[in-house]
Design a protein around this motif. Structure first.
Motif, PDB file in Angstrom:
ATOM      1  N   PRO A  20       8.062  12.001 -11.909  1.00 36.11           N
ATOM      2  CA  PRO A  20       9.172  12.279 -11.004  1.00 36.11           C
ATOM      3  C   PRO A  20       9.708  11.518 -10.227  1.00 36.11           C
ATOM      4  CG  PRO A  20       7.087  13.625 -10.354  1.00 36.11           C
ATOM      5  CD  PRO A  20       6.906  12.837 -11.506  1.00 36.11           C
ATOM      6  N   VAL A  21      10.821  11.278  -9.461  1.00 35.25           N
ATOM      7  CA  VAL A  21      11.240  10.313  -8.724  1.00 35.25           C
ATOM      8  C   VAL A  21      10.315  10.058  -7.284  1.00 35.25           C
ATOM      9  CG1 VAL A  21      13.216   9.649  -7.325  1.00 35.25           C
ATOM     10  CG2 VAL A  21      13.782  10.593  -9.204  1.00 35.25           C
ATOM     11  N   ARG A  22       9.912  11.330  -7.137  1.00 34.53           N
ATOM     12  CA  ARG A  22       9.085  10.817  -5.774  1.00 34.53           C
ATOM     13  C   ARG A  22       7.511   9.993  -6.249  1.00 34.53           C
ATOM     14  NH1 ARG A  22       8.498  16.539  -7.465  1.00 34.53           N
ATOM     15  NH2 ARG A  22       6.174  16.834  -8.071  1.00 34.53           N
ATOM     16  N   THR A  23       7.167  10.361  -7.509  1.00 35.38           N
ATOM     17  CA  THR A  23       6.069   9.544  -7.880  1.00 35.38           C
ATOM     18  C   THR A  23       6.299   8.122  -7.663  1.00 35.38           C
ATOM     19  OG1 THR A  23       5.245  11.306  -8.948  1.00 35.38           O
ATOM     20  CG2 THR A  23       4.403   9.083  -9.380  1.00 35.38           C
ATOM     21  N   VAL A  24       7.505   7.731  -8.417  1.00 37.54           N
ATOM     22  CA  VAL A  24       7.774   6.207  -8.339  1.00 37.54           C
ATOM     23  C   VAL A  24       7.989   5.660  -6.957  1.00 37.54           C
ATOM     24  CG1 VAL A  24       9.574   4.796  -9.180  1.00 37.54           C
ATOM     25  CG2 VAL A  24       8.842   6.515 -10.660  1.00 37.54           C
ATOM     26  N   ALA A  25       8.926   6.641  -6.284  1.00 35.56           N
ATOM     27  CA  ALA A  25       9.295   6.320  -4.831  1.00 35.56           C
ATOM     28  C   ALA A  25       8.067   5.972  -4.126  1.00 35.56           C
ATOM     29  CB  ALA A  25      10.052   6.984  -4.135  1.00 35.56           C
ATOM     30  N   ILE A  26       7.044   6.712  -4.123  1.00 39.81           N
ATOM     31  CA  ILE A  26       5.621   6.592  -3.437  1.00 39.81           C
ATOM     32  C   ILE A  26       5.067   5.351  -3.914  1.00 39.81           C
ATOM     33  CG2 ILE A  26       3.621   7.868  -3.165  1.00 39.81           C
ATOM     34  CD1 ILE A  26       4.928  10.457  -3.122  1.00 39.81           C
ATOM     35  N   LYS A  27       4.773   5.138  -5.027  1.00 35.31           N
ATOM     36  CA  LYS A  27       4.331   3.929  -5.773  1.00 35.31           C
ATOM     37  C   LYS A  27       4.792   2.659  -5.100  1.00 35.31           C
ATOM     38  CE  LYS A  27       2.109   6.130  -9.668  1.00 35.31           C
ATOM     39  NZ  LYS A  27       0.824   5.795  -9.486  1.00 35.31           N
ATOM     40  N   ILE A  28       6.285   2.726  -5.396  1.00 36.54           N
ATOM     41  CA  ILE A  28       6.937   1.414  -4.780  1.00 36.54           C
ATOM     42  C   ILE A  28       6.433   1.310  -3.492  1.00 36.54           C
ATOM     43  CG2 ILE A  28       9.378   0.557  -4.113  1.00 36.54           C
ATOM     44  CD1 ILE A  28      10.182   1.909  -6.791  1.00 36.54           C
ATOM     45  N   ALA A  29       6.583   2.325  -2.515  1.00 33.90           N
ATOM     46  CA  ALA A  29       6.370   2.140  -1.079  1.00 33.90           C
ATOM     47  C   ALA A  29       4.816   1.626  -0.752  1.00 33.90           C
ATOM     48  CB  ALA A  29       6.383   3.633  -0.266  1.00 33.90           C
ATOM     49  N   GLN A  30       3.871   2.312  -1.535  1.00 26.44           N
ATOM     50  CA  GLN A  30       2.646   1.809  -1.601  1.00 26.44           C
ATOM     51  C   GLN A  30       2.383   0.176  -1.869  1.00 26.44           C
ATOM     52  OE1 GLN A  30       0.451   4.313  -4.099  1.00 26.44           O
ATOM     53  NE2 GLN A  30       0.465   6.161  -2.606  1.00 26.44           N
ATOM     54  N   TRP A  31       3.029  -0.246  -3.050  1.00 27.16           N
ATOM     55  CA  TRP A  31       3.132  -1.420  -3.290  1.00 27.16           C
ATOM     56  C   TRP A  31       3.551  -2.522  -2.290  1.00 27.16           C
ATOM     57  CZ3 TRP A  31       5.315  -0.286  -8.829  1.00 27.16           C
ATOM     58  CH2 TRP A  31       4.351   0.399  -9.846  1.00 27.16           C
ATOM     59  N   ILE A  32       4.772  -1.993  -1.766  1.00 25.73           N
ATOM     60  CA  ILE A  32       5.311  -2.782  -0.548  1.00 25.73           C
ATOM     61  C   ILE A  32       4.240  -2.960   0.565  1.00 25.73           C
ATOM     62  CG2 ILE A  32       7.323  -3.027   0.867  1.00 25.73           C
ATOM     63  CD1 ILE A  32       9.188  -2.112  -1.498  1.00 25.73           C
ATOM     64  N   ASP A  33       3.844  -1.790   0.842  1.00 23.48           N
ATOM     65  CA  ASP A  33       2.951  -1.732   2.151  1.00 23.48           C
ATOM     66  C   ASP A  33       1.927  -2.570   1.682  1.00 23.48           C
ATOM     67  OD1 ASP A  33       2.495  -0.420   4.593  1.00 23.48           O
ATOM     68  OD2 ASP A  33       0.490   0.373   3.522  1.00 23.48           O
ATOM     69  N   ARG A  34       1.274  -3.074   0.647  1.00 22.95           N
ATOM     70  CA  ARG A  34       0.270  -3.737   0.594  1.00 22.95           C
ATOM     71  C   ARG A  34       0.603  -5.297   0.966  1.00 22.95           C
ATOM     72  NH1 ARG A  34      -0.267  -1.483  -4.832  1.00 22.95           N
ATOM     73  NH2 ARG A  34      -1.882   0.307  -4.767  1.00 22.95           N
ATOM     74  N   LEU A  35       1.639  -5.553   0.911  1.00 22.49           N
ATOM     75  CA  LEU A  35       2.306  -6.849   1.239  1.00 22.49           C
ATOM     76  C   LEU A  35       1.715  -7.296   2.749  1.00 22.49           C
ATOM     77  CD1 LEU A  35       3.645  -9.575   0.455  1.00 22.49           C
ATOM     78  CD2 LEU A  35       5.766  -8.573   1.009  1.00 22.49           C
ATOM     79  N   GLY A  36       1.745  -6.078   3.436  1.00 22.60           N
ATOM     80  CA  GLY A  36       1.597  -6.307   4.947  1.00 22.60           C
ATOM     81  C   GLY A  36       2.646  -7.117   5.799  1.00 22.60           C
ATOM     82  N   SER A  37       2.237  -7.674   6.876  1.00 21.95           N
ATOM     83  CA  SER A  37       3.488  -8.655   7.623  1.00 21.95           C
ATOM     84  C   SER A  37       3.148 -10.078   7.154  1.00 21.95           C
ATOM     85  CB  SER A  37       3.006  -8.648   9.215  1.00 21.95           C
ATOM     86  OG  SER A  37       2.891  -6.924   9.634  1.00 21.95           O
ATOM     87  N   VAL A  38       4.356 -10.414   7.344  1.00 16.31           N
ATOM     88  CA  VAL A  38       4.617 -11.961   6.869  1.00 16.31           C
ATOM     89  C   VAL A  38       5.277 -12.916   7.648  1.00 16.31           C
ATOM     90  CG1 VAL A  38       4.132 -11.365   4.194  1.00 16.31           C
ATOM     91  CG2 VAL A  38       6.626 -11.209   5.147  1.00 16.31           C
ATOM     92  N   TRP A  39       5.220 -13.942   7.520  1.00 19.96           N
ATOM     93  CA  TRP A  39       6.127 -14.899   8.317  1.00 19.96           C
ATOM     94  C   TRP A  39       7.038 -15.666   7.489  1.00 19.96           C
ATOM     95  CZ3 TRP A  39       6.280 -15.812  13.536  1.00 19.96           C
ATOM     96  CH2 TRP A  39       5.139 -15.381  14.226  1.00 19.96           C
ATOM     97  N   VAL A  40       8.431 -15.446   7.842  1.00 23.20           N
ATOM     98  CA  VAL A  40       9.440 -15.869   6.759  1.00 23.20           C
ATOM     99  C   VAL A  40      10.465 -16.859   7.544  1.00 23.20           C
ATOM    100  CG1 VAL A  40      11.424 -15.058   5.311  1.00 23.20           C
ATOM    101  CG2 VAL A  40       9.344 -13.686   5.589  1.00 23.20           C
ATOM    102  N   GLU A  41      10.634 -17.939   6.860  1.00 20.74           N
ATOM    103  CA  GLU A  41      11.742 -18.751   7.288  1.00 20.74           C
ATOM    104  C   GLU A  41      13.114 -18.789   6.605  1.00 20.74           C
ATOM    105  OE1 GLU A  41      12.608 -23.649   8.005  1.00 20.74           O
ATOM    106  OE2 GLU A  41      10.668 -23.021   6.904  1.00 20.74           O
ATOM    107  N   GLY A  42      14.243 -18.926   7.383  1.00 20.03           N
ATOM    108  CA  GLY A  42      15.363 -18.703   6.649  1.00 20.03           C
ATOM    109  C   GLY A  42      16.549 -19.186   7.946  1.00 20.03           C
ATOM    110  N   GLN A  43      17.772 -18.975   7.395  1.00 20.16           N
ATOM    111  CA  GLN A  43      18.785 -19.406   7.997  1.00 20.16           C
ATOM    112  C   GLN A  43      19.632 -17.856   8.372  1.00 20.16           C
ATOM    113  OE1 GLN A  43      21.385 -22.117   6.584  1.00 20.16           O
ATOM    114  NE2 GLN A  43      21.970 -23.244   8.349  1.00 20.16           N
ATOM    115  N   LEU A  44      20.046 -17.984   9.604  1.00 19.58           N
ATOM    116  CA  LEU A  44      20.804 -16.835   9.837  1.00 19.58           C
ATOM    117  C   LEU A  44      22.422 -16.903   9.471  1.00 19.58           C
ATOM    118  CD1 LEU A  44      19.497 -15.862  13.489  1.00 19.58           C
ATOM    119  CD2 LEU A  44      18.949 -14.651  11.416  1.00 19.58           C
ATOM    120  N   THR A  45      22.702 -15.830   8.687  1.00 21.79           N
ATOM    121  CA  THR A  45      24.096 -15.828   8.201  1.00 21.79           C
ATOM    122  C   THR A  45      24.887 -15.021   8.752  1.00 21.79           C
ATOM    123  OG1 THR A  45      23.609 -14.808   6.249  1.00 21.79           O
ATOM    124  CG2 THR A  45      23.615 -17.201   6.127  1.00 21.79           C
ATOM    125  N   GLN A  46      24.519 -13.944   9.463  1.00 19.64           N
ATOM    126  CA  GLN A  46      25.063 -12.850   9.830  1.00 19.64           C
ATOM    127  C   GLN A  46      24.477 -12.104  11.019  1.00 19.64           C
ATOM    128  OE1 GLN A  46      26.603 -10.081   6.746  1.00 19.64           O
ATOM    129  NE2 GLN A  46      27.151  -8.448   8.674  1.00 19.64           N
TER     130      GLN A  46
END
Length: 426
Positions: A20-46
């Motif tokens: 079901p959609v909820r299972t897929v959404a929960i798994k995606i949330a779990q995968w993204i949560d494993r990434l943890g906090s990160v430092w990112v460099e970029g340029q502000l455009t807006q």
């Protein structure tokens, strides 16, 4: 993740047992949560600031990719350096997936502006890396064509750099052709569009040299031309590339990777397009030098021929022959004298020998009164009579005396008998 969503522990997934959609959404949330906090460099455009949150767009300077970022408004207001669109920043945050809307958000808790000192330090590290890989090696630099069929020009639209390059080039060689690609030369979209224009011109068989031109600016304005992706793309081009970025003190990394670094766009035009008037003057000068060299060569060869012709052997070619002719005449006269002397000597010797032979021969004996008697038995059969028995009576005899020969016949063996003699006149 919503509170009402019940966890689903099913692991099998197939067409008969779909999640079901909820299972897929929960798994995606779990995968993204494993990434943890990160430092990112970029340029502000807006930058959009609302009462409850600030929304930012963080773009990658070297690729057409961006992230939507949110943060508390106080985080922007408390920044030690005012943040504006185009600022290079480093942010710290955590990605989250909202299962209710199926959206990913990047919530940041810290933001830092990248200072000039840090930018320069990064550029130095990148410069050392590219140099270690051999991208700055002078051996890989390709020479520019003397008169290219077409010149590719990558520059900003209607900028001073474009006007300078076109004006100087057409003043030097009016027939020069340009293939112009107008792109942003600063800001977050500059690098991707410059890369596209560079690849497009490199594929064009008519373009024999490419010029990257931009006027002066701050370190931040010139950052696109120190981008690692752009530097590697320049190094990979099959067409020679000229970097004409900024003014004399400006040295973006593209200057080191390009086949030729020009101090300014005007200087690039002078390197890429020859000066017609200067080339014509040079041709006239070379023709004059060639003519002078040819005349000098002819004069030297003429003097050499005159010197050779002035030598005695060529000035009077028959003189040596005449001298040899006199010498030959003298030698011939001497040879004749020697031959005559030798002949006379031998003739005298022959006379002496003849006299000796005559003195020793029978003729001299016969002249003193002796005779040689031969019995004639036939026309060709004659034998010397040495005894009376050799000539019996009736034998025909031939008696040879000093002045001739006589014929006779024997009458008997008496030594004192009378003989009948006949004179032989032959």
């Amino acid at each position: 993740m919503t509170e009402a969503a019940a966890p689903d522990t099913r692991t099998d997934n197939s067409a008969d047992q779909p999640w079901p959609v909820r299972t897929v959404a929960i798994k995606i949330a779990q995968w993204i949560d494993r990434l943890g906090s990160v430092w990112v460099e970029g340029q502000l455009t807006q930058i959009t600031i609302r009462p409850r949150a600030a929304y930012l767009v963080l773009r990658d300077p070297a690729a057409d990719m961006s992230l939507s970022v949110s943060c508390p408004p106080e985080l922007l207001h408390a920044a030690p350096v005012p943040l504006t669109e185009g600022s290079r920043v480093i942010v710290y945050g955590k990605l989250a997936f909202y299962t209710g809307r199926g959206q990913v958000s990047f919530r940041i808790s810290e933001i830092r502006a990248v200072g000039i000192g840090e930018l320069l330090a990064r550029l130095e590290r990148l410069k050392a890396l590219l140099n270690a890989e051999g991208l700055f090696d002078p051996a890989r630099k390709r020479p520019l064509p003397f008169l290219p069929r077409a010149v590719g020009l990558i520059t900003g639209r209607a900028g001073a750099a474009e006007r300078d390059v076109l004006a100087v080039s057409r003043n030097r060689w009016p027939a020069v052709e340009f293939v112009i690609r107008n792109v942003p030369v600063q800001g977050p979209t500059a690098v991707p569009q410059i890369l596209g224009a560079l690849a497009n011109l490199d594929r064009d068989p008519a373009v024999e040299v490419i010029v990257l031109a931009r006027g002066g600016g701050s370190v931040e304005d010139l950052l696109p031309f120190s981008d690692e992706t752009l530097c590697r793309a320049i190094a990979a081009c099959r067409t020679p590339v000229v970097s004409a970025i900024g003014h004399e003190p400006d040295n973006p990394l593209s200057d080191y990777v390009a086949d030729l670094r020009a101090a300014t766009p005007t200087d690039a035009a002078k390197h890429v397009v020859p000066d017609a008037a200067a080339e014509q003057t040079r041709v006239i000068e070379l023709r004059a030098r060639s003519a002078a060299a040819l005349r000098g060569w002819v004069e030297r060869e003429t003097a050499t021929l005159a010197h050779v012709r002035s030598r005695p052997v060529l000035a009077e070619p028959m003189r040596r022959i005449d001298e040899r002719n006199d010498e030959i005449a003298q030698l011939r006269a001497a040879a004749r004298r020697d031959i005559r002397r030798a002949t006379e000597t031998e003739a005298t010797r022959v006379v002496h020998l003849s006299e000796r032979v005559a003195a020793l021969g029978p003729a001299a004996t016969l002249a003193r009164g002796y005779a040689v008697v031969q019995r004639v038995a036939g026309p060709a059969d004659m034998a010397v009579v040495r005894s009376v028995t050799d000539a019996p009576p009736g034998s025909q005899l031939r008696i040879r005396v000093g002045d001739g020969a006589l014929r006779a016949a024997t009458l008997g063996n008496d030594t004192f008998g009378s003989d009948k003699l006949e004179r032989d006149n032959s």
